[in-house]
Design an enzyme around this catalytic site. Structure first.
Site, PDB file in Angstrom:
ATOM      1  N   ASP A  84       1.316  -0.665  -0.240  1.00 56.62           N
ATOM      2  CA  ASP A  84       0.090  -0.754  -0.178  1.00 56.62           C
ATOM      3  C   ASP A  84       0.580   1.433  -0.395  1.00 56.62           C
ATOM      4  OD1 ASP A  84       0.725  -1.170   2.073  1.00 56.62           O
ATOM      5  OD2 ASP A  84      -1.374  -0.923   3.109  1.00 56.62           O
ATOM      6  N   GLU A 145      -5.811   3.629   4.202  1.00 55.66           N
ATOM      7  CA  GLU A 145      -6.332   3.837   5.638  1.00 55.66           C
ATOM      8  C   GLU A 145      -7.650   4.809   5.600  1.00 55.66           C
ATOM      9  OE1 GLU A 145      -3.831   4.026   7.960  1.00 55.66           O
ATOM     10  OE2 GLU A 145      -1.955   3.361   7.960  1.00 55.66           O
TER      11      GLU A 145
HETATM   12 ZN    ZN Z   1      -2.724   2.514   9.202  1.00 57.01          ZN
HETATM   13 ZN    ZN Z   2      -1.331   0.018   7.577  1.00 61.76          ZN
END
Ligand code: ZN
Ligand code: ZN
Length: 414
Positions: A84, A145
């Site tokens: 990510d 997030e």
């Molecule tokens: Zn996080």
């Molecule tokens: Zn994370």
């Protein structure tokens, strides 16, 4: 399938051919330049550049700022590896030499480390392509997030534009004595829902409450009554967390406001419990508003950010077995499911198995200095994800590459 020991040997060979200094520089550079959800333009460009140099066909801008690299290498299974891209609105306080140079933004969840692992694994597997066959797809996902990145990539054709996976792998850094790996077959991460509540009262002068319906008092009753929902309506065996993260009302001492707003976050591990708690929240909010005499019904909206993350037990077991070989028998644990959440599972097309695990990264000196006698006590005291002091130990850099490479090779090694 190839024996774990053979996969482990091959993984070690491929990973040790990487230049550790170069990967460390990459990590430090990402850490210095964090970018928040859907704004990860520089970060995405850096990952795309490395993948292109390693021979991948690269698509950028997938679901906003997402990156997908494809390496087709003869017939065989299709494996997806995911990292990510996003950082957090946190002001870094680590004092690291390579601390964030962007005010108010920090890689406080370790996604910079995830991308370094991903880039290292992509490069090691590309350089060693003579030793395996199949297709490797490397996914750099934006906005984990805020829970929108995986869904945005899927909406942008992730499942149609790229080879369909036979298996997906992802890993996350977590506190704990550096270098351990936690595998949990089945449920490993919880579902998360965000709820927004608006209580409509009747505003007026602070000296004349009898001419108003005070939404502050009503909202306060809602907050306390919700604690009773958890205590009295949820079975002791069911894990649930309900947090009121925001409570906004009013502008001045002597004005009773016309409305109050609450922002709630719900974590659950069982869809039936989730439905039950959501219904109880609705009933509680509506009931308190009716009891107070609110002139208009309250507004309640639910945004489901993250589903449960449920590992395929068989796939996870085969990966855990090879991780025992590469990290050492004692380095692989099962910490059990976490109340944290992930949108990783949304990247998997329906029915495709995936495995997701954690790697611990607390520097040895920080771990030793933490008060407490057992693992849990220390875990509660060392800086964790989202802390302004979160600083993974650089010693976990190559182990994280090794775990990804070896997971991929459980499927790709011929
Ligand atoms: Zn996080
Ligand atoms: Zn994370």
């Amino acid at each position: 399938m190839t024996e774990p020991s053979a996969v482990a040997r091959l993984s070690r060979d491929l990973t040790s051919a990487l230049k550790a200094d170069d990967l460390e520089d990459f990590y430090r550079d990402l850490h210095r330049h964090p970018e928040t959800a859907f704004r990860e333009h520089r970060t995405a460009g850096k990952l795309a550049g490395r993948l292109r140099s390693a021979g991948y066909r690269v698509a950028e801008g997938v679901g906003g700022t997402g990156v997908v690299g494809v390496l087709e290498n003869r017939d065989g299974p299709v494996v997806w590896l995911r990292g990510d891209l996003d950082a957090l609105p946190v002001t870094e306080a680590t004092g690291l030499e390579y601390a964030s140079t962007t005010a108010g933004v920090m890689h406080a969840c370790g996604h910079d480390l995830h991308l370094t692992w991903l880039a290292g694994a992509a490069e090691a597997l590309a350089a060693g392509r003579a030793t395996w066959s199949g297709t490797l797809v490397v996914v750099g996902q934006p906005a984990e997030e805020v829970g929108g990145g995986a869904a945005a990539m899927v909406r942008d054709g992730l499942h149609e534009r790229f080879p369909r996976p036979d298996a997906l792998f992802g890993q996350h850094v977590t506190p704990g004595p550096a270098g351990l790996c936690s595998h949990t077959p089945g449920l490993i991460m919880s579902a998360s829902d965000d709820l927004d509540v608006v209580v409509h009262g009747v505003g007026g002068h602070g000296s004349r409450p009898e001419s108003t319906v005070d939404p502050v008092v009503t909202a306060a009753y809602i907050v306390t009554r919700l604690q009773a929902v958890l205590a009295r309506e949820v079975a002791a065996r069911d894990a649930v967390v309900l947090t009121v993260g925001q409570f906004h009302a009013g502008t001045q001492h002597n004005i009773i406001p016309a409305e109050a707003r609450l922002a709630l976050n719900l974590r659950t591990q069982d869809p039936r419990v989730r439905e039950r708690v959501l219904a109880a929240v609705r009933r509680t909010v509506e009931g308190e508003c009716r009891a107070a005499g609110c002139p208009v019904d309250p507004e309640i909206s639910v945004r489901s950010g993250f589903p449960n993350t449920v590992n395929d037990a068989e796939l996870d077991a085969s990966v855990a077995a090879v991780h025992r070989q590469v990290l050492g028998e004692g380095a692989v644990f099962d910490f059990g499911p976490a109340m944290g959440s992930e949108d990783f599972a949304l990247l998997a097309p329906d029915g495709v198995p995936y495995a997701y695990w954690f790697l611990t990264s607390t520097p040895p000196d920080v771990w030793r200095a933490a008060p407490g006698d057992d693992l849990q006590q220390k875990l509660d005291r060392v800086p964790g994800n989202h802390s302004p002091l979160f600083a993974p130990d650089p010693s976990v850099l190559m182990p994280g590459v090794l775990t990804l490479v070896s997971a991929a090779l459980t499927r790709l090694a011929s």
